[in-house]
Structures are given as structure tokens and as C-alpha cells.
Motif scaffolding. Structure first.
Motif, short mmCIF file in Angstrom:
data_model
loop_
_atom_site.label_atom_id
_atom_site.label_comp_id
_atom_site.label_asym_id
_atom_site.label_seq_id
_atom_site.Cartn_x
_atom_site.Cartn_y
_atom_site.Cartn_z
N LEU A 15 0.44 2.97 -5.15
CA LEU A 15 0.40 1.52 -5.06
C LEU A 15 0.99 1.15 -3.71
O LEU A 15 1.66 1.97 -3.06
CB LEU A 15 1.23 0.88 -6.18
CG LEU A 15 0.71 1.03 -7.60
CD1 LEU A 15 1.72 0.45 -8.59
CD2 LEU A 15 -0.65 0.37 -7.77
N TYR A 16 0.77 -0.10 -3.32
CA TYR A 16 1.28 -0.57 -2.03
C TYR A 16 2.10 -1.82 -2.23
O TYR A 16 1.79 -2.66 -3.07
CB TYR A 16 0.11 -0.80 -1.06
CG TYR A 16 -0.59 0.49 -0.75
CD1 TYR A 16 -0.17 1.29 0.31
CD2 TYR A 16 -1.61 0.97 -1.57
CE1 TYR A 16 -0.77 2.50 0.57
CE2 TYR A 16 -2.21 2.19 -1.32
CZ TYR A 16 -1.79 2.96 -0.25
OH TYR A 16 -2.37 4.16 0.00
N ALA A 17 3.20 -1.91 -1.48
CA ALA A 17 4.12 -3.05 -1.56
C ALA A 17 4.70 -3.29 -0.17
O ALA A 17 5.05 -2.34 0.54
CB ALA A 17 5.24 -2.76 -2.55
N ASP A 18 4.82 -4.55 0.21
CA ASP A 18 5.43 -4.89 1.49
C ASP A 18 6.95 -4.76 1.44
O ASP A 18 7.58 -4.34 2.40
CB ASP A 18 5.06 -6.30 1.92
CG ASP A 18 3.60 -6.40 2.33
OD1 ASP A 18 3.03 -5.40 2.82
OD2 ASP A 18 3.02 -7.49 2.15
N ASP A 19 7.55 -5.10 0.29
CA ASP A 19 9.01 -5.07 0.14
C ASP A 19 9.40 -3.86 -0.71
O ASP A 19 9.38 -3.91 -1.94
CB ASP A 19 9.49 -6.37 -0.51
CG ASP A 19 11.00 -6.50 -0.55
OD1 ASP A 19 11.70 -5.47 -0.52
OD2 ASP A 19 11.48 -7.65 -0.63
N LEU A 20 9.73 -2.77 -0.03
CA LEU A 20 10.05 -1.53 -0.74
C LEU A 20 11.36 -1.63 -1.54
O LEU A 20 11.47 -1.04 -2.61
CB LEU A 20 10.12 -0.35 0.22
CG LEU A 20 8.78 0.15 0.73
CD1 LEU A 20 8.98 1.28 1.72
CD2 LEU A 20 7.88 0.60 -0.41
N GLU A 21 12.34 -2.36 -1.03
CA GLU A 21 13.60 -2.51 -1.78
C GLU A 21 13.36 -3.20 -3.11
O GLU A 21 13.90 -2.79 -4.14
CB GLU A 21 14.64 -3.27 -0.95
CG GLU A 21 15.15 -2.51 0.25
CD GLU A 21 15.71 -1.13 -0.10
OE1 GLU A 21 16.47 -1.02 -1.08
OE2 GLU A 21 15.38 -0.16 0.62
N GLU A 22 12.54 -4.23 -3.10
CA GLU A 22 12.19 -4.93 -4.34
C GLU A 22 11.40 -4.01 -5.26
O GLU A 22 11.62 -3.99 -6.48
CB GLU A 22 11.38 -6.19 -4.01
CG GLU A 22 11.10 -7.07 -5.19
CD GLU A 22 10.39 -8.35 -4.78
OE1 GLU A 22 10.76 -9.40 -5.32
OE2 GLU A 22 9.47 -8.30 -3.93
N ARG A 60 4.37 1.22 1.94
CA ARG A 60 4.07 0.02 2.74
C ARG A 60 2.80 0.35 3.50
O ARG A 60 2.79 1.27 4.33
CB ARG A 60 5.20 -0.29 3.72
CG ARG A 60 6.32 -1.09 3.10
CD ARG A 60 7.34 -1.58 4.11
NE ARG A 60 6.73 -2.43 5.12
CZ ARG A 60 6.80 -2.20 6.44
NH1 ARG A 60 7.45 -1.17 6.91
NH2 ARG A 60 6.24 -3.03 7.29
N ALA A 61 1.72 -0.36 3.21
CA ALA A 61 0.43 -0.06 3.84
C ALA A 61 0.52 -0.11 5.36
O ALA A 61 -0.08 0.72 6.05
CB ALA A 61 -0.65 -1.02 3.33
N SER A 62 1.28 -1.05 5.89
CA SER A 62 1.38 -1.17 7.35
C SER A 62 2.02 0.06 7.98
O SER A 62 1.84 0.33 9.16
CB SER A 62 2.15 -2.43 7.74
OG SER A 62 3.48 -2.37 7.25
N ALA A 63 2.76 0.84 7.19
CA ALA A 63 3.41 2.05 7.71
C ALA A 63 2.54 3.29 7.54
O ALA A 63 2.84 4.33 8.13
CB ALA A 63 4.75 2.26 7.01
N THR A 64 1.49 3.20 6.74
CA THR A 64 0.67 4.39 6.48
C THR A 64 -0.77 4.26 6.94
O THR A 64 -1.53 5.21 6.81
CB THR A 64 0.68 4.71 4.96
OG1 THR A 64 0.13 3.60 4.25
CG2 THR A 64 2.06 5.04 4.46
N GLU A 65 -1.13 3.11 7.49
CA GLU A 65 -2.53 2.93 7.87
C GLU A 65 -2.88 3.52 9.23
O GLU A 65 -4.05 3.64 9.57
CB GLU A 65 -2.94 1.45 7.80
CG GLU A 65 -2.10 0.53 8.64
CD GLU A 65 -2.33 -0.94 8.29
OE1 GLU A 65 -1.79 -1.78 9.04
OE2 GLU A 65 -3.01 -1.25 7.32
#
Length: 144
Positions: A15-22, A60-65
Motif C-alpha cells: 500500500l502507499y501512504a504519504d504520512d508514514l508516521e501516521e 511513500r510512492a514519491s520515495a519509490t517511483e
């Protein structure tokens, strides 16, 4: 034509999430999974079963794309998704009412709670990233 070799089953899902801490708080505190690996700003991995091992990966999709750098130790191809995904956890049917109560107490809004034509039940809700999460009696996939 060649026949494909056998598959053992699903080892990991993402799954993908922008806020990993949350996401970490939700998957550990609300759902009760163990976060066994994390890289700040990139991913958190959760164990869903031990035998055989099964894992939920939250990125975080922005970190893996972006593709891996030349010579990367782990040259995992780029990946990511836009919009909500779906993830289903198998739950014993006699525990679905307890899960429903737990989610309500945890202020998680239940989107759907119903029985499939074969009598198996599913409960749907969202994680903090907006992904559709399902808790289901595993017999939803047995024939009627």
C-alpha cells in the motif's frame, strides 16, 4: 508452450501512504501488526503472518517511483501508485464482531459490513491514507 511453475502463495502486498508516521501508528496501534522494518521517509514493513511469512509493505510512492541508482545494493525497480488501494486481512468469522467493536472504539468509520452470497462476512473501512481495508472471513473465496 511452457507451463508456469507452481506458486506458493502471496508473500507481500503493498500500500502507499504519504504520512508514514501516521501509517505506522494505525497499523501497529489500531490493527495490532508488528512493524519489523522501517526507513524514515521511505517505507514501513509489517508482519501479518509468520508461517508462512506474509508481509504488508507501506511505501511513500514519491520515495519509490524513481529507478534505483547504478550499483544499488538492492536494485528494486521503481514502483508506486496514485489513489487508494485495497488490502484485505483474513479474520476468523467468530472474531468479526469483536473487530467491529474495536474499530468503532478506535474511531475508525466502518464503510460496509455485509455477508456475501456464500454467507461469509466482510467489514470495510479506510486507513489514514485512504486505502480501502477489508477484514474478511477467509471463506469468501470458497465456492457455494
Amino acid at each position: 508452450m511452457s507451463r508456469p511453475p507452481p506458486i506458493l502463495g502471496t508473500l507481500e502486498s503493498a500500500l502507499y501512504a504519504d504520512d508514514l508516521e501516521e501509517a505506522i501508528r494505525f497499523w501497529t496501534d489500531t490493527i495490532g501488526l508488528e512493524c519489523f522494518q522501517r526507513v524514515d521517509g521511505r517505507h514501513a514493513f509489517f508482519r501479518t503472518a509468520s508461517t508462512p511469512p506474509q508481509v504488508l509493505l507501506v511505501f511513500r510512492a514519491s520515495a519509490t517511483e524513481s529507478p534505483p541508482k547504478a550499483g544499488a545494493r538492492f536494485p528494486v525497480p521503481s514502483h508506486g501508485a496514485n489513489g487508494p488501494g485495497h488490502y484485505c486481512l483474513a479474520v476468523s468469522p467468530d472474531l468479526l464482531d469483536a473487530w467491529r467493536d474495536h474499530l468503532i472504539i478506535s474511531n475508525v468509520e466502518i464503510e460496509a459490513d455485509f455477508e456475501w452470497p456464500n454467507g461469509a462476512r466482510s467489514i470495510y473501512f479506510r486507513d489514514p491514507a485512504g486505502n480501502s481495508i477489508e477484514l474478511a472471513d477467509p471463506t469468501i473465496w470458497t465456492e457455494t
